[in-house]
Motif scaffolding. Sequence first.
Motif, PDB file in Angstrom:
ATOM      1  N   GLY A 288       0.796  -1.231   0.000  1.00  0.00           N
ATOM      2  CA  GLY A 288       0.000   0.000   0.000  1.00  0.00           C
ATOM      3  C   GLY A 288       0.825   1.275   0.000  1.00  0.00           C
ATOM      4  O   GLY A 288       0.289   2.371   0.162  1.00  0.00           O
ATOM      5  N   MET A 289       2.170   1.136  -0.151  1.00  0.00           N
ATOM      6  CA  MET A 289       3.043   2.317  -0.110  1.00  0.00           C
ATOM      7  C   MET A 289       4.116   2.217  -1.182  1.00  0.00           C
ATOM      8  O   MET A 289       4.463   1.124  -1.625  1.00  0.00           O
ATOM      9  CB  MET A 289       3.721   2.421   1.268  1.00  0.00           C
ATOM     10  N   SER A 290       4.684   3.357  -1.542  1.00  0.00           N
ATOM     11  CA  SER A 290       5.824   3.365  -2.459  1.00  0.00           C
ATOM     12  C   SER A 290       7.048   2.826  -1.727  1.00  0.00           C
ATOM     13  O   SER A 290       7.065   2.783  -0.484  1.00  0.00           O
ATOM     14  CB  SER A 290       6.093   4.794  -2.931  1.00  0.00           C
ATOM     15  N   ILE A 291       8.087   2.451  -2.449  1.00  0.00           N
ATOM     16  CA  ILE A 291       9.306   1.920  -1.835  1.00  0.00           C
ATOM     17  C   ILE A 291       9.907   2.931  -0.846  1.00  0.00           C
ATOM     18  O   ILE A 291      10.282   2.586   0.272  1.00  0.00           O
ATOM     19  CB  ILE A 291      10.368   1.569  -2.922  1.00  0.00           C
ATOM     20  N   GLY A 292       9.950   4.210  -1.265  1.00  0.00           N
ATOM     21  CA  GLY A 292      10.510   5.260  -0.403  1.00  0.00           C
ATOM     22  C   GLY A 292       9.730   5.398   0.891  1.00  0.00           C
ATOM     23  O   GLY A 292      10.317   5.482   1.983  1.00  0.00           O
ATOM     24  N   MET A 293       8.375   5.389   0.800  1.00  0.00           N
ATOM     25  CA  MET A 293       7.532   5.533   1.997  1.00  0.00           C
ATOM     26  C   MET A 293       7.648   4.303   2.887  1.00  0.00           C
ATOM     27  O   MET A 293       7.668   4.423   4.117  1.00  0.00           O
ATOM     28  CB  MET A 293       6.070   5.766   1.595  1.00  0.00           C
ATOM     29  N   PHE A 294       7.761   3.123   2.262  1.00  0.00           N
ATOM     30  CA  PHE A 294       7.903   1.875   3.007  1.00  0.00           C
ATOM     31  C   PHE A 294       9.182   1.904   3.851  1.00  0.00           C
ATOM     32  O   PHE A 294       9.167   1.588   5.049  1.00  0.00           O
ATOM     33  CB  PHE A 294       7.919   0.687   2.032  1.00  0.00           C
ATOM     34  N   ILE A 295      10.308   2.316   3.235  1.00  0.00           N
ATOM     35  CA  ILE A 295      11.587   2.386   3.956  1.00  0.00           C
ATOM     36  C   ILE A 295      11.491   3.421   5.084  1.00  0.00           C
ATOM     37  O   ILE A 295      11.933   3.173   6.214  1.00  0.00           O
ATOM     38  CB  ILE A 295      12.748   2.736   2.987  1.00  0.00           C
ATOM     39  N   TRP A 296      10.877   4.584   4.774  1.00  0.00           N
ATOM     40  CA  TRP A 296      10.751   5.628   5.797  1.00  0.00           C
ATOM     41  C   TRP A 296       9.865   5.153   6.947  1.00  0.00           C
ATOM     42  O   TRP A 296      10.123   5.483   8.107  1.00  0.00           O
ATOM     43  CB  TRP A 296      10.214   6.924   5.177  1.00  0.00           C
ATOM     44  N   TRP A 297       8.841   4.333   6.640  1.00  0.00           N
ATOM     45  CA  TRP A 297       7.936   3.854   7.700  1.00  0.00           C
ATOM     46  C   TRP A 297       8.717   3.076   8.759  1.00  0.00           C
ATOM     47  O   TRP A 297       8.605   3.348   9.953  1.00  0.00           O
ATOM     48  CB  TRP A 297       6.809   2.975   7.140  1.00  0.00           C
ATOM     49  N   PHE A 298       9.519   2.071   8.323  1.00  0.00           N
ATOM     50  CA  PHE A 298      10.169   1.262   9.372  1.00  0.00           C
ATOM     51  C   PHE A 298      11.304   2.015  10.056  1.00  0.00           C
ATOM     52  O   PHE A 298      11.598   1.766  11.226  1.00  0.00           O
ATOM     53  CB  PHE A 298      10.564  -0.142   8.876  1.00  0.00           C
ATOM     54  N   LEU A 299      11.923   2.967   9.367  1.00  0.00           N
ATOM     55  CA  LEU A 299      12.937   3.800  10.045  1.00  0.00           C
ATOM     56  C   LEU A 299      12.271   4.732  11.060  1.00  0.00           C
ATOM     57  O   LEU A 299      12.741   4.888  12.193  1.00  0.00           O
ATOM     58  CB  LEU A 299      13.720   4.630   9.014  1.00  0.00           C
ATOM     59  N   PHE A 300      11.140   5.333  10.647  1.00  0.00           N
ATOM     60  CA  PHE A 300      10.413   6.228  11.552  1.00  0.00           C
ATOM     61  C   PHE A 300       9.855   5.457  12.747  1.00  0.00           C
ATOM     62  O   PHE A 300       9.879   5.938  13.883  1.00  0.00           O
ATOM     63  CB  PHE A 300       9.275   6.940  10.805  1.00  0.00           C
ATOM     64  N   ALA A 301       9.355   4.227  12.517  1.00  0.00           N
ATOM     65  CA  ALA A 301       8.829   3.388  13.600  1.00  0.00           C
ATOM     66  C   ALA A 301       9.927   3.090  14.622  1.00  0.00           C
ATOM     67  O   ALA A 301       9.695   3.112  15.834  1.00  0.00           O
ATOM     68  CB  ALA A 301       8.257   2.090  13.044  1.00  0.00           C
ATOM     69  N   ALA A 302      11.159   2.822  14.135  1.00  0.00           N
ATOM     70  CA  ALA A 302      12.279   2.545  15.042  1.00  0.00           C
ATOM     71  C   ALA A 302      12.646   3.793  15.849  1.00  0.00           C
ATOM     72  O   ALA A 302      12.907   3.711  17.055  1.00  0.00           O
ATOM     73  CB  ALA A 302      13.489   2.059  14.236  1.00  0.00           C
ATOM     74  N   ILE A 303      12.648   4.953  15.184  1.00  0.00           N
ATOM     75  CA  ILE A 303      12.936   6.224  15.888  1.00  0.00           C
ATOM     76  C   ILE A 303      11.865   6.474  16.949  1.00  0.00           C
ATOM     77  O   ILE A 303      12.174   6.804  18.102  1.00  0.00           O
ATOM     78  CB  ILE A 303      12.980   7.407  14.883  1.00  0.00           C
ATOM     79  N   ALA A 304      10.584   6.292  16.567  1.00  0.00           N
ATOM     80  CA  ALA A 304       9.455   6.512  17.493  1.00  0.00           C
ATOM     81  C   ALA A 304       9.577   5.591  18.701  1.00  0.00           C
ATOM     82  O   ALA A 304       9.369   6.013  19.846  1.00  0.00           O
ATOM     83  CB  ALA A 304       8.129   6.272  16.773  1.00  0.00           C
ATOM     84  N   ALA A 305       9.925   4.314  18.463  1.00  0.00           N
ATOM     85  CA  ALA A 305      10.053   3.336  19.556  1.00  0.00           C
ATOM     86  C   ALA A 305      11.136   3.756  20.536  1.00  0.00           C
ATOM     87  O   ALA A 305      10.932   3.757  21.756  1.00  0.00           O
ATOM     88  CB  ALA A 305      10.362   1.957  18.980  1.00  0.00           C
ATOM     89  N   LEU A 306      12.302   4.142  19.999  1.00  0.00           N
ATOM     90  CA  LEU A 306      13.433   4.506  20.863  1.00  0.00           C
ATOM     91  C   LEU A 306      13.155   5.795  21.641  1.00  0.00           C
ATOM     92  O   LEU A 306      13.369   5.856  22.857  1.00  0.00           O
ATOM     93  CB  LEU A 306      14.704   4.660  20.026  1.00  0.00           C
ATOM     94  N   VAL A 307      12.653   6.822  20.948  1.00  0.00           N
ATOM     95  CA  VAL A 307      12.378   8.109  21.606  1.00  0.00           C
ATOM     96  C   VAL A 307      11.275   7.948  22.651  1.00  0.00           C
ATOM     97  O   VAL A 307      11.378   8.446  23.779  1.00  0.00           O
ATOM     98  CB  VAL A 307      12.006   9.192  20.570  1.00  0.00           C
ATOM     99  N   SER A 308      10.205   7.216  22.293  1.00  0.00           N
ATOM    100  CA  SER A 308       9.095   6.981  23.229  1.00  0.00           C
ATOM    101  C   SER A 308       9.591   6.274  24.480  1.00  0.00           C
ATOM    102  O   SER A 308       9.270   6.654  25.607  1.00  0.00           O
ATOM    103  CB  SER A 308       8.017   6.137  22.539  1.00  0.00           C
ATOM    104  N   GLU A 309      10.421   5.256  24.274  1.00  0.00           N
ATOM    105  CA  GLU A 309      10.973   4.482  25.395  1.00  0.00           C
ATOM    106  C   GLU A 309      11.770   5.376  26.348  1.00  0.00           C
ATOM    107  O   GLU A 309      11.614   5.293  27.576  1.00  0.00           O
ATOM    108  CB  GLU A 309      11.873   3.400  24.814  1.00  0.00           C
ATOM    109  N   LEU A 310      12.597   6.248  25.799  1.00  0.00           N
ATOM    110  CA  LEU A 310      13.438   7.114  26.635  1.00  0.00           C
ATOM    111  C   LEU A 310      12.604   8.151  27.385  1.00  0.00           C
ATOM    112  O   LEU A 310      12.841   8.408  28.569  1.00  0.00           O
ATOM    113  CB  LEU A 310      14.511   7.802  25.781  1.00  0.00           C
ATOM    114  N   ILE A 311      11.580   8.732  26.714  1.00  0.00           N
ATOM    115  CA  ILE A 311      10.704   9.710  27.387  1.00  0.00           C
ATOM    116  C   ILE A 311       9.937   9.030  28.523  1.00  0.00           C
ATOM    117  O   ILE A 311       9.874   9.537  29.643  1.00  0.00           O
ATOM    118  CB  ILE A 311       9.720  10.350  26.382  1.00  0.00           C
ATOM    119  N   VAL A 312       9.383   7.860  28.221  1.00  0.00           N
ATOM    120  CA  VAL A 312       8.618   7.111  29.223  1.00  0.00           C
ATOM    121  C   VAL A 312       9.527   6.709  30.393  1.00  0.00           C
ATOM    122  O   VAL A 312       9.148   6.836  31.560  1.00  0.00           O
ATOM    123  CB  VAL A 312       7.962   5.870  28.570  1.00  0.00           C
TER     124      VAL A 312
END
Length: 527
Positions: A288-312
């Motif tokens: 459901g996404m272009s190759i560029g958006m697909f790559i950005w999704w999992f990179l952004f998800a990893a950033i979100a996970a790490l930042v969320s974890e540290l804030i929490v």
Amino acid sequence: MEKVRKHPSAFEPGVFVLNVIMAILGSIIGLELITRLGITTNTSIIGALIAILLARLPAKALKSFLDLNRQNLVQTAISGATFGAANAIFLPVGVTWLLGRQDLLIPMWIGATLAAIIDMTMIYWLFDTRIFPAKNPWPPGIATAETLIAAAKKGKRALLLLYGMIAGGIVRYLGIPADIAGVAWIGNMWALAMFGIGLIVRGYSKQLFGTDVNKYYVPHGIMIGAGLVALIQIILIISKKRRALKEEEATYEFTRSEEDIKSALTKGFTFYTVVALILALLGGLYSGMSIGMFIWWFLFAAIAALVSELIVGLSAMHAGWFPAFATALIFLILGILMRFPAPALGLLVGFTAATGPAFADMGYDLKTGWIIRGEGKDIKFEMEGRRQQYFAEITGLIVATTMVALFAKTYLAQDLVPPVDRVYVATIKAGANPEIAKYLLLWAIPGAIVQAIGGPDRQLGILFATGLLINYPIAGITVLVALAIRWAVVQKYKEEGQNILYVLGAGLIAGSTLVSFFTSTLKLGKK
């Protein structure tokens, strides 16, 4: 020659068996509370007091549980399972269910489980570094340590837990949610009063306003506004506390180095990226996404996970509460602005929500262990104790994810989902529906105001919104009655009265949720 102390192992047969049993109990408590009340509570004290209770039975094999370090391993396993099952694994799974994407249930379960394992491993690596010093508050960790030490001296505390469990089970069977009374005797009184008011307003909204407030997305909007303010509040707390602690840290010797911090963050981000990619592939996001958006999704998800974890984690360390709902919501809103499709947004918010709760909870448990082990004076003993706690926590999480796999469909089929999942899904739908977006923005304003007035310690906005999400008015009445009892007891008996209520409250939660699980959830013993 000084005798070398040996820390008990999490894999001693007696400890391991009790940890598994306690993790099953913790998972049940977590699932029942998150689905029926929208909140979870720290169950450490339940596991510890059951260990003390067993140690007082006339059996030689059980005497080893009089050791505080073994009790610490048991409380670590039960609390890890509670937050693991409820917040880290079932909450993400519930998002995909509400989106109507049953095909994403298993990918989300796998992704959330792996994320929670990384989460626990990260705090094990980072505890007592410059970022997360052992000497910092971690308030629930101090409370559990003090309770364990006091209970070891007074065996009657363990019996109080048993009486509370029996009473909780009976009251729950009669139809009154004794678990929420237990939570009201343990948590912040102001926050829980707002939670109770929210439950009553939602339950009687038709009589009060002539309509169900849920129809106009009032709870969802209030949660969004409160969540945004909660995040700002915690960032301010963290920056302020960091400044205050800088001088003190100059004279403190950490057990982990700057190199350990760098290594933990690098490895953590790498692992999150790999798991996010696995989740994206299993969820079929590439279709459901272009190759560029697909790559950005999992990179952004990893950033979100790490930042969320540290804030929490920083919030848990300084303030004793963790804004996991709020951080996941912020990254969801960013994902909407990036134009990710709905299934990708569902997996993103679930993955982000899975990181943080296990990190914060294990931080509390490690703080408890650090106090019990002598506050780091014996470095070898301290490091071995932490390692055994990590094994106990992972044991709890493996049991938790198994319990979610076994019972998720039982809850979901009865529309028993964590209430905050409805906020996430409403937010996703609002991205495509201007009418929903309008209501969410409108009600975000009072949510932000209530949260700001209460301040970061009381969480008035978050808890009020959580109450509004649940149509369960008797729970609201129970909360307010329990809080009135607590106030009267504390006025008369001061700290001793509150300590007794902590133990009785833990018993009410354990007894009530067990009965609820077997009678309401599994429908056993019902005509």
